[in-house]
Design a protein around this motif. Structure first.
Motif, mmCIF file in Angstrom:
data_model
loop_
_atom_site.group_PDB
_atom_site.id
_atom_site.type_symbol
_atom_site.label_atom_id
_atom_site.label_comp_id
_atom_site.label_asym_id
_atom_site.label_seq_id
_atom_site.Cartn_x
_atom_site.Cartn_y
_atom_site.Cartn_z
ATOM 1 N N UNK A 100 0.597 -1.231 0.085
ATOM 2 C CA UNK A 100 -0.034 -0.074 0.019
ATOM 3 C C UNK A 100 0.823 1.157 -0.085
ATOM 4 N N UNK A 101 2.083 1.196 0.686
ATOM 5 C CA UNK A 101 2.834 2.358 1.003
ATOM 6 C C UNK A 101 3.405 2.823 -0.701
ATOM 7 N N UNK A 102 3.839 1.667 -1.310
ATOM 8 C CA UNK A 102 4.593 1.849 -2.601
ATOM 9 C C UNK A 102 3.516 2.440 -3.675
ATOM 10 N N UNK A 103 2.186 1.870 -3.566
ATOM 11 C CA UNK A 103 1.042 2.230 -4.420
ATOM 12 C C UNK A 103 0.561 3.706 -4.082
ATOM 13 N N UNK A 104 0.373 4.064 -2.936
ATOM 14 C CA UNK A 104 0.378 5.510 -2.480
ATOM 15 C C UNK A 104 1.401 6.346 -2.994
ATOM 16 N N UNK A 105 2.798 5.956 -2.761
ATOM 17 C CA UNK A 105 3.770 6.650 -3.407
ATOM 18 C C UNK A 105 3.762 6.961 -4.727
ATOM 19 N N UNK A 106 3.150 6.049 -5.443
ATOM 20 C CA UNK A 106 3.133 5.931 -6.991
ATOM 21 C C UNK A 106 1.727 7.068 -7.281
ATOM 22 N N UNK A 111 -7.500 2.696 -2.411
ATOM 23 C CA UNK A 111 -7.143 1.138 -1.945
ATOM 24 C C UNK A 111 -8.490 0.486 -1.878
ATOM 25 N N UNK A 112 -8.379 -0.866 -2.421
ATOM 26 C CA UNK A 112 -9.553 -1.735 -2.103
ATOM 27 C C UNK A 112 -9.201 -3.050 -2.254
ATOM 28 N N UNK A 113 -10.153 -3.965 -1.739
ATOM 29 C CA UNK A 113 -10.050 -5.374 -1.782
ATOM 30 C C UNK A 113 -9.647 -6.221 -0.664
ATOM 31 N N UNK A 114 -9.322 -5.591 0.513
ATOM 32 C CA UNK A 114 -8.686 -6.352 1.514
ATOM 33 C C UNK A 114 -9.602 -7.387 1.809
ATOM 34 N N UNK A 115 -8.914 -8.600 2.405
ATOM 35 C CA UNK A 115 -9.871 -9.784 2.938
ATOM 36 C C UNK A 115 -9.628 -10.164 4.198
ATOM 37 N N UNK A 116 -8.384 -9.877 4.853
ATOM 38 C CA UNK A 116 -8.017 -10.034 6.148
ATOM 39 C C UNK A 116 -8.653 -9.226 7.000
ATOM 40 N N UNK A 117 -9.380 -9.374 8.077
ATOM 41 C CA UNK A 117 -9.825 -8.464 8.877
ATOM 42 C C UNK A 117 -8.662 -7.727 9.783
ATOM 43 N N UNK A 118 -7.869 -8.508 10.530
ATOM 44 C CA UNK A 118 -6.762 -7.710 10.735
ATOM 45 C C UNK A 118 -5.804 -6.880 10.105
ATOM 46 N N UNK A 119 -5.608 -7.142 8.981
ATOM 47 C CA UNK A 119 -4.811 -6.419 7.845
ATOM 48 C C UNK A 119 -5.887 -5.018 7.499
ATOM 49 N N UNK A 120 -7.132 -5.416 7.408
ATOM 50 C CA UNK A 120 -7.865 -4.173 7.227
ATOM 51 C C UNK A 120 -7.925 -3.088 8.197
ATOM 52 N N UNK A 121 -8.063 -3.602 9.373
ATOM 53 C CA UNK A 121 -8.038 -2.639 10.736
ATOM 54 C C UNK A 121 -6.604 -1.857 10.353
ATOM 55 N N UNK A 124 -6.653 0.604 7.419
ATOM 56 C CA UNK A 124 -7.959 1.750 7.682
ATOM 57 C C UNK A 124 -6.995 2.897 8.316
ATOM 58 N N UNK A 125 -6.194 2.673 9.511
ATOM 59 C CA UNK A 125 -5.408 3.766 10.019
ATOM 60 C C UNK A 125 -4.351 4.292 8.841
ATOM 61 N N UNK A 126 -3.775 3.580 8.126
ATOM 62 C CA UNK A 126 -2.953 4.000 6.950
ATOM 63 C C UNK A 126 -3.647 5.038 5.937
ATOM 64 N N UNK A 127 -4.698 4.590 5.661
ATOM 65 C CA UNK A 127 -5.675 5.302 4.594
ATOM 66 C C UNK A 127 -6.151 6.581 5.228
ATOM 67 N N UNK A 128 -6.339 6.664 6.596
ATOM 68 C CA UNK A 128 -6.710 8.103 7.148
ATOM 69 C C UNK A 128 -5.274 8.940 7.307
ATOM 70 N N UNK A 129 -4.203 8.374 7.699
ATOM 71 C CA UNK A 129 -3.010 9.098 7.644
ATOM 72 C C UNK A 129 -2.702 9.652 6.282
ATOM 73 N N UNK A 130 -2.786 8.718 5.363
ATOM 74 C CA UNK A 130 -2.186 9.014 3.936
ATOM 75 C C UNK A 130 -3.181 9.756 3.106
#
Length: 389
Positions: A100-106, A111-121, A124-130
């Motif tokens: 996600x960091x590389x994608x946003x840097x580009x 961002x879409x499509x996450x399947x793991x609940x732990x990763x999604x949380x 979510x924090x990353x999306x708000x920060x960026x």
């Protein structure tokens, strides 16, 4: 977002994402800044291999189908092609955040499509920060609802499933036993069911099984001794067939109403002798009723299943956001989705304003053998208004 802002993001995004990665290891759009015809890229960090790979591949198929069906087959919004950029996280949060960091840097703003609940949380924090939009795929964890203004869900959540199962109680004050695995997911699901059922006056008793258990007769006997009005089974993994077999051998399936959440069709065999003696709830299933969009989905993906529908809905949300606000206006895209009501393949959905709960009906289904194959048939629909989290 201006080109200057995107250039600044490329220089700063890595530094601000390091903490998150470390934590994980322990319609036409408004005028775009890019030239006409330049692709709009959507980042999809998700699991394509590993324990969650089946769901990630469903998400991928659903995203592609949803884009096709939402753009009349052009795969374009406002004259610009929409492209999904996939990265396989293998179920690892650090890999997902690094991708996600590389994608946003580009310059990716969605961002879409996450399947793991732990990763999604964590995303979510990353999306708000960026300051990017995140539309999760399959995670059913309740904590994603209301987590921040940047995060939306494309699927159901656990409280909707629990509320749908509560309608199966013969009497609202009846006794319910929840059979679940003794780890964070199972414990949290028990807590959710206890909250939902308790609010309706029902008694809830958990029976938690260690993840390494291989003998299930003692747990089946616990259920028999509890004599519940309703048994809810929240049990997955390699040992699930043996667990269902133990319930059958101890007569549990014949002594009480048994309910569970319907898994994807490829895994229906885990139910064994319980398949035709269990009532299931689901937000989608192969053969689910629907209108023209469901026809389009199943034409594109004939074996469409749970997470395929989630990917399709995510694509619908992406197209609506882009068509309303344009790819460079993250705030505008979030406002376009906040409170939006639309028709998905399964029927009407509403993104609840403020906390982004995805309000929707739930199916009550049963399985039966037809020509040697298990087929899901609807037994009823629980209106979304009655099970709103």
């Amino acid at each position: 977002m201006s080109h200057r802002r995107k250039a600044h993001r490329r220089a700063s995004v890595l530094a601000s994402a390091i903490a998150l990665v470390t934590l994980a290891a322990c319609g036409s759009p408004s005028p775009a800044k890019a030239g006409d015809g330049e692709p709009i890229r959507i980042g999809v960090p998700t699991s394509l291999t590993g324990a969650f790979g089946t769901y990630g591949r469903m998400i991928r198929a659903g995203l592609e189908a949803g884009l096709h069906c939402s753009t009349d087959g052009t795969n374009q919004v406002g004259g610009r092609p929409v492209e999904f950029v996939y990265a396989d996280d293998g179920g690892d949060a650090a890999k997902a955040l690094a991708s996600a960091t590389g994608m946003v840097g580009d310059g990716v703003d969605i961002l879409a499509g996450t399947v793991s609940s732990g990763i999604a949380v964590k995303l979510a924090a990353f999306a708000e920060q960026q300051d990017v939009l995140l539309i999760t795929g399959a995670p059913g964890i309740d904590e994603l609802t209301g987590v921040n203004s940047h995060t939306f869900r494309a699927s159901r959540q656990a409280r909707q499933e629990a509320a749908a199962m509560s309608t199966l109680l013969p009497q609202t004050s009846g006794k319910t036993v929840v059979l679940a695995q003794d780890y964070s997911f199972g414990q949290k699901y028990v807590s959710t069911i206890t909250d939902v059922f308790g609010a309706r006056g029902a008694q809830v008793q958990p029976v938690l099984v260690p993840l390494d258990a291989r003998e299930f007769t003692p747990y089946a006997r616990q259920i028999t001794e509890a004599d519940p009005d309703l048994l809810i089974v929240v049990y997955y993994g390699d040992s699930a067939p043996a667990m269902w077999q133990a319930l059958a051998q101890q007569g549990v399936l014949d002594s009480t109403t048994v309910a569970s959440v319907l898994v994807e069709k490829a895994n229906w065999a885990i139910y064994g002798p319980a398949a035709e003696k269990t009532t299931f709830v689901s937000h989608y299933y192969p053969g689910a009723p629907g209108g023209d969009l469901n026809t389009c989905l199943t034409e594109q993906v004939p074996d469409a299943d749970l997470s395929t529908h989630d990917g399709f809905v995510a694509a619908q949300m992406i197209v609506h956001a882009l068509s309303t606000a344009g790819p460079d206006d993250v705030t505008g895209m979030a406002k376009a989705l906040d409170g939006w009501s639309f028709d998905a393949p399964k029927g009407p959905m509403t993104i609840r304003a403020g906390d982004h709960a995805l309000l929707q009906d739930m199916y009550v289904t049963s399985l039966s053998r037809q020509g040697g194959e298990l087929v899901a048939t609807p037994r009823g629909v629980v209106p979304g208004t009655e099970i709103a989290p």
